[in-house]
Write a protein that holds these residues in place. Structure first.
Motif, PDB file in Angstrom:
ATOM      1  N   GLN A 100       0.660  -1.763  -0.112  1.00  0.00           N
ATOM      2  CA  GLN A 100      -0.202  -0.238   0.041  1.00  0.00           C
ATOM      3  C   GLN A 100       0.655   1.261  -0.385  1.00  0.00           C
ATOM      4  O   GLN A 100       0.291   2.524   0.351  1.00  0.00           O
ATOM      5  N   ASN A 101       2.340   0.719  -0.084  1.00  0.00           N
ATOM      6  CA  ASN A 101       2.811   2.390  -0.454  1.00  0.00           C
ATOM      7  C   ASN A 101       3.857   2.166  -1.284  1.00  0.00           C
ATOM      8  O   ASN A 101       4.022   1.209  -2.253  1.00  0.00           O
ATOM      9  N   SER A 102       5.000   3.354  -1.603  1.00  0.00           N
ATOM     10  CA  SER A 102       5.952   3.111  -3.277  1.00  0.00           C
ATOM     11  C   SER A 102       6.980   2.006  -2.542  1.00  0.00           C
ATOM     12  O   SER A 102       7.931   2.253  -3.690  1.00  0.00           O
ATOM     13  N   GLY A 103       6.789   1.940  -1.691  1.00  0.00           N
ATOM     14  CA  GLY A 103       8.623   0.553  -1.372  1.00  0.00           C
ATOM     15  C   GLY A 103       9.003   1.322   0.366  1.00  0.00           C
ATOM     16  O   GLY A 103       8.412   1.874   0.478  1.00  0.00           O
ATOM     17  N   LEU A 104      10.114   0.237   0.329  1.00  0.00           N
ATOM     18  CA  LEU A 104      10.848   0.348   2.016  1.00  0.00           C
ATOM     19  C   LEU A 104      11.769   0.748   1.434  1.00  0.00           C
ATOM     20  O   LEU A 104      12.559   0.109   0.831  1.00  0.00           O
ATOM     21  N   ALA A 105      12.439   0.974   2.820  1.00  0.00           N
ATOM     22  CA  ALA A 105      13.689   1.091   2.423  1.00  0.00           C
ATOM     23  C   ALA A 105      14.093   0.965   4.335  1.00  0.00           C
ATOM     24  O   ALA A 105      14.399   1.778   5.242  1.00  0.00           O
ATOM     25  N   PHE A 106      15.462   0.032   3.993  1.00  0.00           N
ATOM     26  CA  PHE A 106      15.157  -0.712   5.865  1.00  0.00           C
ATOM     27  C   PHE A 106      16.510   0.042   5.527  1.00  0.00           C
ATOM     28  O   PHE A 106      17.747  -0.382   5.123  1.00  0.00           O
ATOM     29  N   VAL A 107      17.613   0.669   7.145  1.00  0.00           N
ATOM     30  CA  VAL A 107      18.248   1.711   7.424  1.00  0.00           C
ATOM     31  C   VAL A 107      18.909   0.923   8.333  1.00  0.00           C
ATOM     32  O   VAL A 107      17.955   1.030   9.506  1.00  0.00           O
ATOM     33  N   PHE A 108      20.270   0.669   8.009  1.00  0.00           N
ATOM     34  CA  PHE A 108      20.354  -0.106   9.712  1.00  0.00           C
ATOM     35  C   PHE A 108      21.157   0.757  10.314  1.00  0.00           C
ATOM     36  O   PHE A 108      22.423   1.068   9.828  1.00  0.00           O
TER      37      PHE A 108
END
Length: 544
Positions: free
Chosen positions: A244-252
């Motif tokens: 339901q969104n334009s993507g995921l950014a997993f920040v470490f």
């Protein structure tokens, strides 16, 4: 990582599995806008550098697991409340809890356009189980007929005879005995399918995996090691978890404090673990965007019996003394501000069959006098030399409790005891997996599927996939198997809790506390729900 609902019909369950990771460098930028999905920028969430390449069969920690769960789809998945829903599975049927027929929905594809078939599951499971592939998740296939052959050294077969492809959308699974909760396991990441291209070069595939889930890697190089990984919606996925969104950014992140600072400044959208420093203020800081609720998370530390002074009768006395010397209630209140609850077993209170009165669990109660007496008895048998240190990863919120526990051991037992920090979770896990670590070390479990068995078998069964202390007890193993073989959930729980009495006698790990999911979201996002296993349902989150 597991929880609540028992077997509902004959479907599986999905969750991100396994060893409990902490979170880790700050980066304010989101991922690229995605291909499809909801409008707006990508959702930025905290994460940790995965321990291994992104292979479902070789990932048993949360940093890699949360990514794999979003780029792959299994037979089933979990709703936020732990209820089980079909994803790729059309049906999972059995008449005897030993022989299963599994049908998947026709027309499913991986993100590269190749079909997801029954063979995709069977090939992936066989690869995971084969000894020479050395996969961390191999243990999950132990119940299948033929597992012993592919695990022989050297293997006497390359595939498990209990897996048979019937047609493009149907395969059968034969187990060595009835296993009542086997269907509950089938959505866990170890059981995800793989495309044919994976088998050309599995190492290269793990660096740039092709999945069949709601997301895919944004582009070649989307995984910036030790920095971040960017995902975009997978337009070929047509299951119930559509993005339901334009993507995921997993920040470490290098520290939880840095992540929390980004959350409160609007540079991070979702955080699933609040640092110790903010536990007293996060609910007032975040208001109704704060989350503090029970989850299927158990914390402990393991004292390997190969450590000097920790084996035999003296070692057992020392482990009991260590456990009795820990004031869990005070630590939970003063350090964790009520976001932890002192443990009374080795599982989780959110699971069906949980008991807070397992025989022998009095060893978890603080008793300084008895601890001193037991340590003195051990000294009379074999003097202890050196320091009893506890290793932990510094990129997670562990220094506070480790310092408190080791201070208590010094004060109560009169021994040397310190925390031993490792810079990252991956570094700590590498030494543990290689059996190179010579100290006690933090351990824990986040449920994979809703069963007591999931907390007990991987961690303490002989040869268990996460049995990092190499504990073995045939009596305990037998009770595990007896519980697994019954279809009566109450009887299974009784047998597994009987097994826990053996754990309290042997103390292969020192149980500490149950962890709430304490997290929250910024006002940059909406529709944020945290699940039974503490993970946000990332695909539901919207961001304008």
């Amino acid at each position: 990582m597991t929880r609540r609902d028992g077997l509902k019909g004959l479907v599986g369950a999905a969750a991100v599995g396994s060893l409990l990771a902490a979170c880790g460098g700050s980066d304010d930028e989101g991922a690229q806008d995605g291909e499809g999905g909801g409008a707006g920028a990508a959702v930025v969430a905290n994460g940790t550098e995965p321990e291994n390449p992104l292979l479902p069969s070789d990932t048993n920690e949360v940093g890699g697991g949360r990514i794999i769960q979003n780029i792959f789809a299994g037979l089933c998945y979990y709703e936020a409340d732990g209820s089980v829903q079909n994803d790729l599975a059309e049906s999972i049927e059995t008449s005897d809890a030993q022989n299963y027929t599994i049908r998947i929905r026709a027309g499913q594809t991986f993100s590269d356009g190749t079909p997801v078939t029954a063979q995709s599951f069977v090939d992936a499971w066989n690869y995971a189980a084969l000894l020479t592939n050395d996969q961390l998740q191999a243990y999950f296939f132990e119940p299948i007929v033929g597992y012993a052959d592919v695990q022989a050294d050297p293997p006497t077969a390359q595939t498990m005879s209990g897996l048979v492809v019937v047609d493009e959308t149907t395969f059968t699974v034969a187990l060595t005995q009835p296993e009542g909760d086997f269907p509950l396991r089938l959505g866990y990441s170890a059981y995800y399918p793989l495309p044919a291209s994976a088998f050309d070069d599995m190492t290269a595939f793990g660096e740039n995996p092709v999945g069949n889930g709601p997301y895919k890697l944004a582009e070649q190089g989307a995984w910036q090691h030790n920095v971040r990984i960017d995902l975009v919606p997978n337009d070929s996925y047509d299951g119930p978890r559509a993005a339901q969104n334009s993507g995921l950014a997993f920040v470490f992140y290098e520290s939880q404090d840095a992540a929390y600072a980004d959350l409160t400044s609007g540079n991070l959208d979702v955080l699933d673990q609040i640092p110790d420093s903010a536990l007293t203020v996060f609910e007032s800081d975040l208001g109704d965007r704060a989350v503090n609720m029970p989850a299927a998370i158990f914390q402990a530390f393991t004292v390997p019996q190969y450590m000097p002074g920790m084996s035999g009768e003296a070692g057992l006395l020392r482990r009991r003394a260590i456990s009795l010397a820990i004031d869990r209630a005070t630590i939970c209140e003063q350090i964790f501000s009520g976001t932890r609850t002192p443990a009374s077993d080795y599982t989780s209170p959110v699971l069906d069959g949980f008991s807070d009165s397992v025989e022998g669990n009095e060893v978890l109660q603080y008793d300084a006098d008895q601890a001193k007496q037991l340590w003195a008895q051990a000294e009379a048998i074999e003097p202890f030399t050196g320091s009893l240190d506890i290793a932990y990863n510094a990129d997670g919120p562990h220094q506070g409790w480790v310092d408190a526990v080791t201070a208590g051991l010094r004060q109560t037992l009169g021994i040397q005891s310190e925390g031993k920090p490792y810079a990252t979770f991956a570094q700590l896990r590498s030494e543990i997996n290689d059996r190179a670590i010579q100290t006690a070390f933090r351990s824990g479990w986040q449920g994979d599927y809703p069963s007591l068995y999931n907390f007990l078998a991987p961690n303490f069964a002989t040869g268990g996939s996460s049995n990092d202390g190499d504990y073995t007890n045939p009596e305990f193993d037998a009770l595990l198997q007896q519980g697994a073989s019954t279809t009566d959930a109450a009887q299974a729980a009784t047998l597994w809790n009987q097994g826990q009495t053996i754990l309290f006698r042997d103390l292969p790990a020192i149980a500490l506390w149950y962890q709430n999911v304490s997290g929250g979201s910024a006002d940059t996002v909406e529709n944020v729900r945290f699940g039974w296993d503490s993970q946000p349902l990332y695909y539901e989150i919207t961001k304008s």
